[in-house]
Design a protein around this motif. Structure first.
Motif, PDB file in Angstrom:
ATOM      1  N   UNK A   7       0.851  -1.190   0.000  1.00 13.53           N
ATOM      2  CA  UNK A   7       0.000   0.000   0.000  1.00 13.53           C
ATOM      3  C   UNK A   7       0.882   1.232   0.000  1.00 13.53           C
ATOM      4  N   UNK A   8       0.623   2.131  -0.946  1.00  6.40           N
ATOM      5  CA  UNK A   8       1.329   3.400  -1.003  1.00  6.40           C
ATOM      6  C   UNK A   8       0.537   4.461  -0.274  1.00  6.40           C
ATOM      7  N   UNK A  59       5.540   3.422   1.825  1.00  8.07           N
ATOM      8  CA  UNK A  59       4.883   2.180   1.417  1.00  8.07           C
ATOM      9  C   UNK A  59       4.885   1.250   2.618  1.00  8.07           C
ATOM     10  N   UNK A  60       3.775   0.551   2.783  1.00  3.28           N
ATOM     11  CA  UNK A  60       3.704  -0.486   3.810  1.00  3.28           C
ATOM     12  C   UNK A  60       3.321  -1.801   3.156  1.00  3.28           C
ATOM     13  N   UNK A  61       3.609  -2.868   3.875  1.00  2.00           N
ATOM     14  CA  UNK A  61       3.217  -4.203   3.464  1.00  2.00           C
ATOM     15  C   UNK A  61       2.447  -4.827   4.609  1.00  2.00           C
ATOM     16  N   UNK A  62       1.306  -5.427   4.267  1.00  2.00           N
ATOM     17  CA  UNK A  62       0.545  -6.204   5.238  1.00  2.00           C
ATOM     18  C   UNK A  62       0.276  -7.571   4.623  1.00  2.00           C
ATOM     19  N   UNK A  63       0.309  -8.600   5.447  1.00  2.00           N
ATOM     20  CA  UNK A  63       0.031  -9.963   4.966  1.00  2.00           C
ATOM     21  C   UNK A  63      -1.380 -10.343   5.359  1.00  2.00           C
ATOM     22  N   UNK A  64      -2.177 -10.649   4.342  1.00  2.00           N
ATOM     23  CA  UNK A  64      -3.574 -11.012   4.556  1.00  2.00           C
ATOM     24  C   UNK A  64      -3.850 -12.370   3.921  1.00  2.00           C
ATOM     25  N   UNK A 100      -4.423  13.076   1.919  1.00  2.00           N
ATOM     26  CA  UNK A 100      -3.981  11.686   2.052  1.00  2.00           C
ATOM     27  C   UNK A 100      -4.369  10.935   0.782  1.00  2.00           C
ATOM     28  N   UNK A 101      -3.486  10.060   0.360  1.00  2.00           N
ATOM     29  CA  UNK A 101      -3.726   9.220  -0.812  1.00  2.00           C
ATOM     30  C   UNK A 101      -3.271   7.820  -0.440  1.00  2.00           C
ATOM     31  N   UNK A 102      -4.160   6.855  -0.550  1.00  2.00           N
ATOM     32  CA  UNK A 102      -3.851   5.464  -0.246  1.00  2.00           C
ATOM     33  C   UNK A 102      -4.086   4.644  -1.505  1.00  2.00           C
ATOM     34  N   UNK A 103      -3.041   4.014  -1.997  1.00  2.00           N
ATOM     35  CA  UNK A 103      -3.137   3.214  -3.217  1.00  2.00           C
ATOM     36  C   UNK A 103      -2.728   1.777  -2.944  1.00  2.00           C
ATOM     37  N   UNK A 104      -3.556   0.842  -3.369  1.00  4.53           N
ATOM     38  CA  UNK A 104      -3.172  -0.562  -3.354  1.00  4.53           C
ATOM     39  C   UNK A 104      -2.277  -0.756  -4.572  1.00  4.53           C
ATOM     40  N   UNK A 132      11.055   3.837  -4.762  1.00  3.54           N
ATOM     41  CA  UNK A 132      12.077   3.941  -3.716  1.00  3.54           C
ATOM     42  C   UNK A 132      11.594   3.333  -2.397  1.00  3.54           C
ATOM     43  N   UNK A 133      10.414   3.724  -1.892  1.00  2.00           N
ATOM     44  CA  UNK A 133       9.983   3.076  -0.644  1.00  2.00           C
ATOM     45  C   UNK A 133       9.616   1.598  -0.824  1.00  2.00           C
ATOM     46  N   UNK A 134       9.054   1.242  -1.979  1.00  2.87           N
ATOM     47  CA  UNK A 134       8.716  -0.162  -2.225  1.00  2.87           C
ATOM     48  C   UNK A 134       9.977  -1.023  -2.252  1.00  2.87           C
TER      49      UNK A 134
END
Length: 170
Positions: A7-8, A59-64, A100-104, A132-134
């Motif tokens: 998620x960005x 960027x964050x990563x979550x495991x679902x 704020x902008x949240x992108x999958x 860069x963050x990814x």
């Protein structure tokens, strides 16, 4: 089995750090799992008029679980944006400032194209502020089968925008 969802997060209006923190907290409430977080990066307002405030990006990563549909995740992200004060224009022309902008951006092993969502994000390979963050979280991630890794995409990205990693966040 779980899949990593990338998620960005970004924004250039208001208290940028506080808004990113609020978004991270809301994502945690919606999806109570460990968040892997990249550093925060400050970047010029890409594709926008000179003098537009700079963006903070992360960027964050979550495991679902695999059973969690990407469109469900997207709907949750859009609801969080709205809760934090973002109201998307129906057919906005060009890029716009935003609180704020949240992108999958990508879901491991998932390729999809619908009216609402394309995975992986169709333009992220063109944007240094996403790569860069990814690359901090998943340099080995391949967005397409047998395609280049995120680290390779960052190395060869034609976007020459200045992307400054922030050492600490307030």
């Amino acid at each position: 089995m779980n899949r990593r969802h990338f998620i960005g997060l970004g924004g250039n209006m208001g208290n940028r750090h506080a808004l990113l923190d609020a978004a991270l907290n809301e994502i945690q409430l919606a999806f109570p799992c460990v968040q892997e977080r990249s550093s925060r990066f400050e970047t010029p307002a890409w594709g926008m008029a000179p003098g537009t405030p700079a963006f903070l990006n992360q960027v964050i990563s979550i495991s679902l679980p695999e059973a969690v549909e990407p469109l469900f995740v997207l709907d949750a992200l859009l609801a969080i944006e709205q809760k934090l004060g973002r109201h998307r224009a129906a057919k906005a022309e060009g890029y716009q400032s935003r609180s704020i902008d949240l992108d999958l951006l990508a879901v491991e092993g998932v390729h999809m194209e619908t009216e609402a969502l394309t995975l992986p994000h169709p333009r992220m390979h063109l944007r240094r502020f996403v790569l860069a963050p990814l690359a901090e979280l998943a340099p080995e991630l391949q967005l397409t089968a047998d395609g280049p890794t995120v680290a390779e995409l960052l190395r060869t990205c034609a976007d020459e925008s200045a992307v400054q990693r922030l050492e600490t966040t307030p």
